[in-house]
Design an enzyme around this catalytic site. Structure first.
Site, PDB file in Angstrom:
ATOM      1  N   GLY A   3       9.133 -10.994  -3.089  1.00 26.65           N
ATOM      2  CA  GLY A   3       9.054 -10.492  -1.724  1.00 26.65           C
ATOM      3  C   GLY A   3       7.732 -10.724  -1.039  1.00 26.65           C
ATOM      4  N   CYS A  36     -20.160  17.609   4.197  1.00 27.46           N
ATOM      5  CA  CYS A  36     -19.992  16.269   4.752  1.00 27.46           C
ATOM      6  C   CYS A  36     -19.286  16.325   6.105  1.00 27.46           C
ATOM      7  CB  CYS A  36     -19.227  15.365   3.784  1.00 27.46           C
ATOM      8  SG  CYS A  36     -19.097  13.649   4.392  1.00 27.46           S
ATOM      9  N   HIS A  85      -4.572  -4.066  -2.519  1.00 34.41           N
ATOM     10  CA  HIS A  85      -4.923  -3.754  -1.133  1.00 34.41           C
ATOM     11  C   HIS A  85      -5.090  -2.260  -0.898  1.00 34.41           C
ATOM     12  CE1 HIS A  85      -3.050  -7.835   0.328  1.00 34.41           C
ATOM     13  NE2 HIS A  85      -4.189  -7.979  -0.300  1.00 34.41           N
ATOM     14  N   ILE A 117       0.819  -1.205   0.000  1.00 35.18           N
ATOM     15  CA  ILE A 117       0.000   0.000   0.000  1.00 35.18           C
ATOM     16  C   ILE A 117       0.858   1.262   0.000  1.00 35.18           C
ATOM     17  CG2 ILE A 117      -1.929  -1.173   1.136  1.00 35.18           C
ATOM     18  CD1 ILE A 117      -1.070   0.168   3.776  1.00 35.18           C
ATOM     19  N   CYS A 121     -14.150   8.308   2.861  1.00 36.07           N
ATOM     20  CA  CYS A 121     -15.037   8.860   3.882  1.00 36.07           C
ATOM     21  C   CYS A 121     -16.022   7.788   4.348  1.00 36.07           C
ATOM     22  CB  CYS A 121     -15.799  10.069   3.344  1.00 36.07           C
ATOM     23  SG  CYS A 121     -16.951  10.776   4.549  1.00 36.07           S
TER      24      CYS A 121
END
Length: 310
Positions: A249, A212, A158, A142, A166
């Site tokens: 890896g 929001c 991922h 990530i 949100c």
């Protein structure tokens, strides 16, 4: 496809028996192969012939850039292992603690650079593109280091630590702020004796969409959550078309990604594993190259003598 989970090593071999080969009309195959080869010259022959290469990468390649894997002995942030914090339940119960953990990781990642393994992959992709050949990276990471290295054909299964979603309106947005919010400044220290910051929820990262203001969460797939079906569809398409696969890896214990390369191997496509150690899947692959990816990949992916030079 099931949710993200770590599969115990003792079960991996049981999972590999019963794989369905796409080319075998649903016939189940139990993968058993001889000890994998570490002959680089033989791998390079496969590489020279390949037209569609898939590279599956995991935490090991990023560890060489200085990013903690939170796996194995000592793999803790404070007193928690990553899989205890990277869950929807943990976030619902203690969003401050989870955001401290991800703030720490964001700050570490922003200070590091792609290593020779990342760069070898990106250079190979760009070079082979000019020859009408395809390289695609399917990463479990990530950290966006493949993107930073220059990789274009990238499936981040991922998610990304530099995106947020949100919890109220669902908007996904890039976010490279350091810190991501004022309340997290100076927080997130990994030492076991560190006191939790206990940041009030209203001070945690909030949505900036008009009207929001909902609580943001990292745009990553947590344990127990399903992967994006659209991305999985792309992954399936790439795995079905590839004529060479590299596994770089990865521990081969995080499901469903742990099944990708064995699926490819089941239809007779060469698979080469590049890792610091053997994994539960090693004996299912044709090649295994042990050692740092930054040392093995540049040699493996260097221009072959048969490549056309424009």
């Amino acid at each position: 496809m099931g949710p993200l989970q770590i599969v115990p090593s003792r079960l991996i071999s049981q999972l590999y028996c019963g794989l369905k080969s796409p080319a075998a009309s649903g016939t189940k195959i139990c993968l058993t192969m001889a000890r994998p080869s570490s002959n680089m010259a033989d791998f390079r022959k496969c590489f020279a012939k390949a037209k569609h290469i898939v590279i599956i990468s995991g935490a090991g390649i990023s560890a060489e850039s200085g990013i903690p894997t939170f796996r194995g002995a000592g793999g803790y942030w404070r007193k928690w292992q990553a899989q205890a914090l990277a869950t929807p339940g943990a976030f619902a119960q203690n969003p401050s603690l989870v955001w401290e953990f991800y703030h720490y990781r964001r700050e570490v990642i922003q200070r590091v650079e792609p290593n020779p393994g990342h760069l070898a992959i990106a250079e190979c992709e760009a070079r082979l593109r000019e020859q009408g050949r395809r390289v695609v990276v399917i990463t479990q990471n990530i950290d966006e280091l493949h993107r930073k290295a220059g990789t274009k054909n990238l499936l981040e299964i991922h998610g990304s630590i530099f995106k947020t979603r949100c919890t109220s309106c669902g908007v996904v947005a890039e976010n490279y702020k350091s810190p991501i919010c004022a309340a997290l400044s100076g927080k997130g220290a990994p030492e076991p004796e560190t006191q939790d910051a206990r940041i009030p929820v209203e001070k945690l990262p909030r949505c900036e969409e008009a009207g929001c203001g909902g609580l943001l969460r990292p745009y990553v797939v947590w344990f127990g959550e399903n992967l994006d079906p659209d991305i999985l569809e792309e992954v399936d398409r790439e795995l079905a078309l590839c004529d060479l696969c590299l596994v770089v890896g990865t521990s081969s214990v995080v499901y469903p990604a742990a099944m990708f390369a064995p699926q490819v191997s089941a239809r007779g496509v060469p698979v080469a594993e590049f890792n610091m150690e053997t994994t539960p899947a090693t004996n299912r692959f044709r090649f295994h190259f042990q050692g740092p990816c930054g040392g093995t990949l540049p040699e493996a992916l260097a221009p072959h003598e048969t490549e056309r030079v424009s």
